[in-house]
Structure formats: C-alpha cells, structure tokens
Motif scaffolding. Structure first.
Motif, mmCIF file in Angstrom:
data_model
loop_
_atom_site.group_PDB
_atom_site.id
_atom_site.type_symbol
_atom_site.label_atom_id
_atom_site.label_comp_id
_atom_site.label_asym_id
_atom_site.label_seq_id
_atom_site.Cartn_x
_atom_site.Cartn_y
_atom_site.Cartn_z
ATOM 1 N N LYS A 147 -27.808 -0.959 -39.070
ATOM 2 C CA LYS A 147 -26.871 -1.254 -37.957
ATOM 3 C C LYS A 147 -27.340 -0.989 -36.601
ATOM 4 O O LYS A 147 -26.879 -1.842 -35.686
ATOM 5 N N LEU A 169 -29.353 -4.254 -35.689
ATOM 6 C CA LEU A 169 -28.477 -5.182 -35.225
ATOM 7 C C LEU A 169 -27.860 -5.015 -33.642
ATOM 8 O O LEU A 169 -27.679 -5.833 -33.052
ATOM 9 N N GLU A 170 -27.318 -3.724 -33.549
ATOM 10 C CA GLU A 170 -26.625 -3.558 -32.276
ATOM 11 C C GLU A 170 -27.821 -3.812 -31.040
ATOM 12 O O GLU A 170 -27.415 -4.258 -30.160
ATOM 13 N N TYR A 213 -30.258 -5.973 -31.070
ATOM 14 C CA TYR A 213 -30.773 -7.092 -30.483
ATOM 15 C C TYR A 213 -29.270 -7.841 -30.228
ATOM 16 O O TYR A 213 -29.362 -8.863 -29.346
ATOM 17 N N GLN A 214 -28.064 -7.577 -30.656
ATOM 18 C CA GLN A 214 -26.958 -8.180 -30.236
ATOM 19 C C GLN A 214 -26.715 -8.175 -28.939
ATOM 20 O O GLN A 214 -25.822 -8.714 -28.294
ATOM 21 N N LEU A 222 -30.501 -12.882 -35.533
ATOM 22 C CA LEU A 222 -30.284 -11.595 -35.015
ATOM 23 C C LEU A 222 -29.143 -11.269 -34.135
ATOM 24 O O LEU A 222 -28.574 -10.281 -34.107
ATOM 25 N N LYS A 223 -29.174 -12.468 -33.119
ATOM 26 C CA LYS A 223 -28.040 -12.256 -32.032
ATOM 27 C C LYS A 223 -26.684 -12.378 -32.562
ATOM 28 O O LYS A 223 -25.678 -11.772 -32.223
ATOM 29 N N LYS A 243 -23.256 -11.875 -34.735
ATOM 30 C CA LYS A 243 -22.781 -10.669 -35.187
ATOM 31 C C LYS A 243 -22.222 -10.734 -36.644
ATOM 32 O O LYS A 243 -21.908 -9.573 -37.364
ATOM 33 N N ILE A 293 -26.151 -11.771 -40.481
ATOM 34 C CA ILE A 293 -27.000 -10.883 -41.291
ATOM 35 C C ILE A 293 -25.993 -10.047 -41.940
ATOM 36 O O ILE A 293 -26.097 -9.401 -43.209
#
Length: 208
Positions: free
Chosen positions: A74, A77-78, A80-81, A119-120, A122, A125
């Motif tokens: 988590k 991901l946060e 890269y987002q 990766l960007k 939401k 993945i």
C-alpha cells in the motif's frame, strides 16, 4: 501475546519511517522538506491503520500477519501514485541502472512507459492482487487449464493419425496452437476479466 503484539506494532511503525526513506532522491532543500512531510504523512496513516487492526476481532497473530502483508504494498503504491508518470520513469531508470531490467528499458522504451502507467494507476495493481486472494477462482482456473492440456493432447493425437502430408500436418498444428492458447486466454478472461481490465486498458493505450 499482547506484549508481543505491541512490540510488533512498534517495529512496524519504525519500518514505516524506514520505508519512506528510499522512495526519493532529493537534490535540494525543498525536496528534503517534501520528503520529510511525505514520510510523516505515511507514518500517521500507518499508525491509524495499526489502531484499527488493534480494535478488530482478529487474533493477535492475524493482526500482525495482515499488517505485514498489506502495508508495504500500500505504501509503495501510494508513493508512486502521488507522482506523475515521467517522474516515475526517471526514478525507475535510476534504481534499475546497471541491471538487466535497465537493458530492457533501453531496448524497449514502451515497457518502461507501461510499468510507470501501471504504478500510477489506482486500480490496476490492486485488482491484480485481488486475483491472488481469490482462492476459489484460482482453483477453478487451474482445473480449466488442466482440461486444456488434456484437450490439446487429444487434438495432437488426432492430427498425427489423420494427417499424412507433412505440410497439412504443420498447418493443422499451427491452428491447434492458436486454438488452445486462445481458449486459455478466454478462460482467464472468463474468471478474472474484471481484474485484468485496468491492466489491459493501460497496455492498449501504451502499445497501440
């Protein structure tokens, strides 16, 4: 056990602070400030999540297992987002410099574009991760794929017994190959089409 849980939670909070460190390559004072602020926000989120785990009805070990399983993914991901795709590509190239992956990125630039977009996004993945958690769906998928191997073997035997001409046999085998792999792809889409759609949409945008 509760004492062990508190020790584990303390360790995980420390890991939350530690994991934030490698995620940036600051070049000036403003970057350092932004990095510290990002780490602070991530750590506060981690603490809130830990509190919710503590108040749940799960056993102590289940709580710890869930934290270890879910939090690092988590956080990554946060991270890269919160970036744009160009910044993600720059960071990936920097981290992979000198590895075999960097050679692939150099030779096939669209592969880097695809991973950055993945990766960007939401949903892409997280939806792929859900596939791993659907044990019932994976079990049915496995049985269906095994059935395609049996079907493929039967078709191959029929082709070998009925086709005497080499060219004709080759043609049938090519058709057989496309049919079997098309069938397997169809099975995968049938069971996990909704999970694969975000990734498919990204691939369609990048490679077409």
């Amino acid at each position: 056990m509760l004492v062990q849980l508190r020790h584990s939670l303390t360790l995980l909070i420390f890991l939350g602070l530690f994991l934030g460190g490698p995620f940036s390559f600051a070049n000036d004072a403003d970057d350092d400030v932004n990095q510290l602020q990002e780490q602070r926000n991530n750590t506060l989120k981690l603490i809130d999540n830990l509190k919710s785990f503590q108040n749940s009805n799960e056993s102590d070990q289940e709580k710890v297992d869930r934290i270890v399983k879910e939090m690092p993914v988590k956080q990554v991901l946060e991270h890269y987002q919160s970036m744009d795709e160009q910044a993600i590509k720059t960071q990936l190239k920097e981290r992979m410099k000198g590895s075999k992956v960097s050679i692939i990125f150099d030779k096939y630039p669209k592969s880097l574009d695809f991973i950055a977009a993945l990766l960007k996004d939401k949903n892409a993945i997280p939806e792929l991760i859900k596939m791993k958690e659907d044990s019932e769906g994976l079990k049915h998928l496995a049985f269906a794929v095994i059935a395609t191997f049996i079907l493929s073997f039967i078709i191959k035997v029929i082709i070998d017994r009925t086709s005497t001409f080499l060219l004709k046999r080759f043609f049938y085998r090519v058709c057989h190959l496309f049919f079997i792999w098309g069938l397997r792809l169809g099975i995968l889409v049938y069971f996990f089409g909704s999970n694969l759609k975000p990734t498919y949409d990204i691939a369609l945008r990048i490679f077409t």
